[in-house]
Write a protein that holds these residues in place. Structure first.
Motif, PDB file in Angstrom:
ATOM      1  N   LEU A 174      39.327  73.862  45.350  1.00 23.33           N
ATOM      2  CA  LEU A 174      38.849  75.245  45.280  1.00 23.33           C
ATOM      3  C   LEU A 174      38.519  75.786  46.660  1.00 23.33           C
ATOM      4  O   LEU A 174      38.766  76.972  46.955  1.00 23.33           O
ATOM      5  N   ALA A 175      37.955  74.943  47.529  1.00 22.36           N
ATOM      6  CA  ALA A 175      37.655  75.376  48.899  1.00 22.36           C
ATOM      7  C   ALA A 175      38.938  75.713  49.656  1.00 22.36           C
ATOM      8  O   ALA A 175      39.003  76.692  50.405  1.00 22.36           O
ATOM      9  N   ALA A 176      39.978  74.902  49.451  1.00 24.38           N
ATOM     10  CA  ALA A 176      41.265  75.179  50.099  1.00 24.38           C
ATOM     11  C   ALA A 176      41.838  76.499  49.615  1.00 24.38           C
ATOM     12  O   ALA A 176      42.367  77.298  50.410  1.00 24.38           O
ATOM     13  N   LEU A 177      41.731  76.778  48.320  1.00 26.82           N
ATOM     14  CA  LEU A 177      42.251  78.029  47.766  1.00 26.82           C
ATOM     15  C   LEU A 177      41.454  79.231  48.265  1.00 26.82           C
ATOM     16  O   LEU A 177      42.026  80.295  48.542  1.00 26.82           O
ATOM     17  N   LEU A 178      40.149  79.067  48.391  1.00 24.53           N
ATOM     18  CA  LEU A 178      39.321  80.147  48.920  1.00 24.53           C
ATOM     19  C   LEU A 178      39.711  80.465  50.357  1.00 24.53           C
ATOM     20  O   LEU A 178      39.827  81.637  50.751  1.00 24.53           O
ATOM     21  N   ALA A 179      39.927  79.423  51.155  1.00 25.43           N
ATOM     22  CA  ALA A 179      40.354  79.640  52.541  1.00 25.43           C
ATOM     23  C   ALA A 179      41.721  80.325  52.590  1.00 25.43           C
ATOM     24  O   ALA A 179      41.960  81.205  53.425  1.00 25.43           O
ATOM     25  N   ALA A 180      42.623  79.936  51.684  1.00 26.64           N
ATOM     26  CA  ALA A 180      43.940  80.581  51.641  1.00 26.64           C
ATOM     27  C   ALA A 180      43.818  82.050  51.275  1.00 26.64           C
ATOM     28  O   ALA A 180      44.562  82.899  51.800  1.00 26.64           O
ATOM     29  N   ALA A 181      42.892  82.375  50.369  1.00 26.68           N
ATOM     30  CA  ALA A 181      42.705  83.769  49.964  1.00 26.68           C
ATOM     31  C   ALA A 181      42.208  84.628  51.112  1.00 26.68           C
ATOM     32  O   ALA A 181      42.540  85.824  51.214  1.00 26.68           O
ATOM     33  N   VAL A 182      41.431  84.051  52.000  1.00 31.07           N
ATOM     34  CA  VAL A 182      40.910  84.794  53.158  1.00 31.07           C
ATOM     35  C   VAL A 182      42.002  85.042  54.183  1.00 31.07           C
ATOM     36  O   VAL A 182      42.012  86.066  54.869  1.00 31.07           O
ATOM     37  N   LEU A 183      42.965  84.121  54.264  1.00 29.15           N
ATOM     38  CA  LEU A 183      44.004  84.202  55.292  1.00 29.15           C
ATOM     39  C   LEU A 183      45.169  85.098  54.852  1.00 29.15           C
ATOM     40  O   LEU A 183      46.308  84.665  54.745  1.00 29.15           O
ATOM     41  N   VAL A 184      44.878  86.355  54.616  1.00 35.61           N
ATOM     42  CA  VAL A 184      45.930  87.316  54.299  1.00 35.61           C
ATOM     43  C   VAL A 184      46.495  87.849  55.615  1.00 35.61           C
ATOM     44  O   VAL A 184      45.746  88.318  56.478  1.00 35.61           O
ATOM     45  N   PRO A 185      47.811  87.764  55.817  1.00 34.34           N
ATOM     46  CA  PRO A 185      48.389  88.223  57.087  1.00 34.34           C
ATOM     47  C   PRO A 185      48.094  89.698  57.330  1.00 34.34           C
ATOM     48  O   PRO A 185      48.110  90.505  56.390  1.00 34.34           O
ATOM     49  N   PRO A 186      47.811  90.074  58.559  1.00 36.19           N
ATOM     50  CA  PRO A 186      47.514  91.477  58.856  1.00 36.19           C
ATOM     51  C   PRO A 186      48.748  92.349  58.676  1.00 36.19           C
ATOM     52  O   PRO A 186      49.877  91.911  58.880  1.00 36.19           O
ATOM     53  N   GLY A 187      48.491  93.604  58.270  1.00 42.21           N
ATOM     54  CA  GLY A 187      49.580  94.571  58.201  1.00 42.21           C
ATOM     55  C   GLY A 187      50.327  94.621  56.892  1.00 42.21           C
ATOM     56  O   GLY A 187      51.230  95.460  56.737  1.00 42.21           O
ATOM     57  N   VAL A 188      50.008  93.752  55.928  1.00 41.51           N
ATOM     58  CA  VAL A 188      50.728  93.789  54.656  1.00 41.51           C
ATOM     59  C   VAL A 188      50.167  94.919  53.789  1.00 41.51           C
ATOM     60  O   VAL A 188      49.023  95.339  53.941  1.00 41.51           O
ATOM     61  N   SER A 189      50.987  95.403  52.875  1.00 44.05           N
ATOM     62  CA  SER A 189      50.552  96.456  51.968  1.00 44.05           C
ATOM     63  C   SER A 189      49.541  95.899  50.972  1.00 44.05           C
ATOM     64  O   SER A 189      49.404  94.672  50.805  1.00 44.05           O
ATOM     65  N   HIS A 196      51.341  93.858  48.341  1.00 41.36           N
ATOM     66  CA  HIS A 196      51.754  92.550  48.854  1.00 41.36           C
ATOM     67  C   HIS A 196      50.547  91.627  48.970  1.00 41.36           C
ATOM     68  O   HIS A 196      50.634  90.434  48.633  1.00 41.36           O
ATOM     69  N   ALA A 197      49.409  92.169  49.438  1.00 48.17           N
ATOM     70  CA  ALA A 197      48.206  91.350  49.557  1.00 48.17           C
ATOM     71  C   ALA A 197      47.750  90.831  48.196  1.00 48.17           C
ATOM     72  O   ALA A 197      47.375  89.661  48.048  1.00 48.17           O
ATOM     73  N   VAL A 198      47.812  91.689  47.182  1.00 50.39           N
ATOM     74  CA  VAL A 198      47.448  91.263  45.830  1.00 50.39           C
ATOM     75  C   VAL A 198      48.398  90.180  45.339  1.00 50.39           C
ATOM     76  O   VAL A 198      47.987  89.189  44.721  1.00 50.39           O
ATOM     77  N   ALA A 199      49.699  90.352  45.635  1.00 48.10           N
ATOM     78  CA  ALA A 199      50.694  89.357  45.214  1.00 48.10           C
ATOM     79  C   ALA A 199      50.474  88.015  45.887  1.00 48.10           C
ATOM     80  O   ALA A 199      50.769  86.968  45.313  1.00 48.10           O
ATOM     81  N   LEU A 200      49.965  88.021  47.104  1.00 49.67           N
ATOM     82  CA  LEU A 200      49.689  86.782  47.809  1.00 49.67           C
ATOM     83  C   LEU A 200      48.426  86.086  47.292  1.00 49.67           C
ATOM     84  O   LEU A 200      48.359  84.851  47.262  1.00 49.67           O
ATOM     85  N   VAL A 201      47.439  86.876  46.890  1.00 57.19           N
ATOM     86  CA  VAL A 201      46.136  86.313  46.538  1.00 57.19           C
ATOM     87  C   VAL A 201      46.011  85.997  45.047  1.00 57.19           C
ATOM     88  O   VAL A 201      45.422  84.974  44.669  1.00 57.19           O
ATOM     89  N   ALA A 202      46.582  86.839  44.181  1.00 55.53           N
ATOM     90  CA  ALA A 202      46.375  86.677  42.737  1.00 55.53           C
ATOM     91  C   ALA A 202      46.781  85.304  42.208  1.00 55.53           C
ATOM     92  O   ALA A 202      46.037  84.703  41.414  1.00 55.53           O
ATOM     93  N   PRO A 203      47.943  84.736  42.609  1.00 46.01           N
ATOM     94  CA  PRO A 203      48.289  83.402  42.087  1.00 46.01           C
ATOM     95  C   PRO A 203      47.292  82.315  42.471  1.00 46.01           C
ATOM     96  O   PRO A 203      47.232  81.281  41.806  1.00 46.01           O
ATOM     97  N   LEU A 204      46.513  82.557  43.533  1.00 43.48           N
ATOM     98  CA  LEU A 204      45.508  81.575  43.914  1.00 43.48           C
ATOM     99  C   LEU A 204      44.425  81.459  42.840  1.00 43.48           C
ATOM    100  O   LEU A 204      43.842  80.386  42.635  1.00 43.48           O
ATOM    101  N   GLY A 205      44.149  82.568  42.152  1.00 44.43           N
ATOM    102  CA  GLY A 205      43.193  82.519  41.048  1.00 44.43           C
ATOM    103  C   GLY A 205      43.699  81.657  39.910  1.00 44.43           C
ATOM    104  O   GLY A 205      42.936  80.884  39.315  1.00 44.43           O
TER     105      GLY A 205
END
Length: 300
Positions: free
Chosen positions: A234-249, A252-261
């Protein structure tokens, strides 16, 4: 869960429905996992607004199929604790077919690579990933009556899995498109992919908890316990959720983060007693969900 006293193979088993036979073949022949690898690589291409090269996609699919089935058909594996899970039973019953699939996949992957000049500059980089992948399951030394591979080194296998998958699905697309592998954006993509795969690997360590204890393989669940391993995931997934690349729409940001849930829920409810489909279909399926989410957001 792998049993200490597996059921005898001669006991009659009820016939499987047709859809179950197809599903088992897709899951346990590593076709589903190979599609997941292809999807994650494609998602990285879509980050830069580029659809994946068909030849490169086919190469990644067949190379993944080759490497994962190689682990199932290695002769030294035949003497290990067989277990009575649906996956183990299917592999034992279909070893000749898996061997044929492994040889065909390896030949196709080699042919695709040798006939694509654009891949030649990636030879050195891809070569070290291939070496790690082969040595991961290859018997290297014999100790205490059994063969040991790279994956058996204490606590190492989850990091090897996360590194190879992240390098293949992030760094290879970046290099293929002429991006510098150590640029800040590429490193952010690599780090978040590494953390996602690390969480996936923790779940499979939970699945193999009893088997690893019996074989003497030291893993995080064996050292810290299953609950603590879940918190690490869970800690690894939380860290991944924070690391959203800058400049994405936003989409796109939701698409990157939602599967982590979804992966967080899979991690929290993971138990070694779960059915095989929980791991082979659902856990690996999170990676497919990641691709579908990105494709729906930016790829159409």
């Amino acid at each position: 869960m792998e049993l200490l006293h597996p059921e005898p193979d001669h006991l009659p088993r009820p016939p499987l429905a047709g859809w179950q036979q197809v599903l088992d073949a897709v899951l346990y022949s590593s076709v589903w996992l190979s599609l997941a690898a292809l999807g994650l690589m494609w998602a990285t291409f879509l980050f830069w607004g580029v659809h994946i090269s068909g030849r490169l996609g086919a190469l990644i699919f067949t190379a993944t199929l080759f490497l994962y089935n190689l682990d199932s058909v290695l002769p030294y594996k035949h003497g290990q604790l067989p277990g009575a899970t649906r996956r183990k039973q299917w592999i034992r019953a279909h070893r000749p077919q898996l061997l044929g699939l492994t040889l065909v996949a390896g030949a196709v992957a080699a042919g695709l690579y040798l006939t694509d000049a654009q891949l030649r500059p990636l030879t050195l980089f891809g070569g070290h990933l291939a070496v790690i992948s082969v040595l991961y399951s290859m018997p290297l030394w014999r100790r205490q009556g059994r063969w040991w591979a790279l994956r058996d080194l204490p606590l190492l296998k989850v990091f090897l899995i996360a590194y190879v998958w992240s390098a293949v699905t992030v760094w290879i697309p970046a290099l293929y498109l002429g991006r510098y592998w150590a640029s800040p954006v590429v490193l952010v993509l690599f780090a978040r992919r590494f953390l996602l795969i690390l969480a996936v690997a923790f779940v499979f360590d939970i699945r193999d908890y009893s088997k690893d204890l019996l074989t003497g393989t030291r893993t995080f669940p064996g050292l810290l316990g299953i609950r603590a391993t879940k918190w690490l995931g869970l800690a690894a997934l939380l860290a991944a959720a924070v690391l959203v690349p800058p400049g994405v729409s936003v989409a796109h940001a939701v698409a990157l983060v939602a599967p982590l849930g979804l992966m967080a829920a899979v991690t929290w409810y993971a138990e070694e007693s779960r059915p095989d489909y929980y791991f082979a279909l659902l856990t690996d399926g999170v990676m497919v969900v990641q691709f579908v989410a990105v494709w729906l957001a930016v790829g159409r």
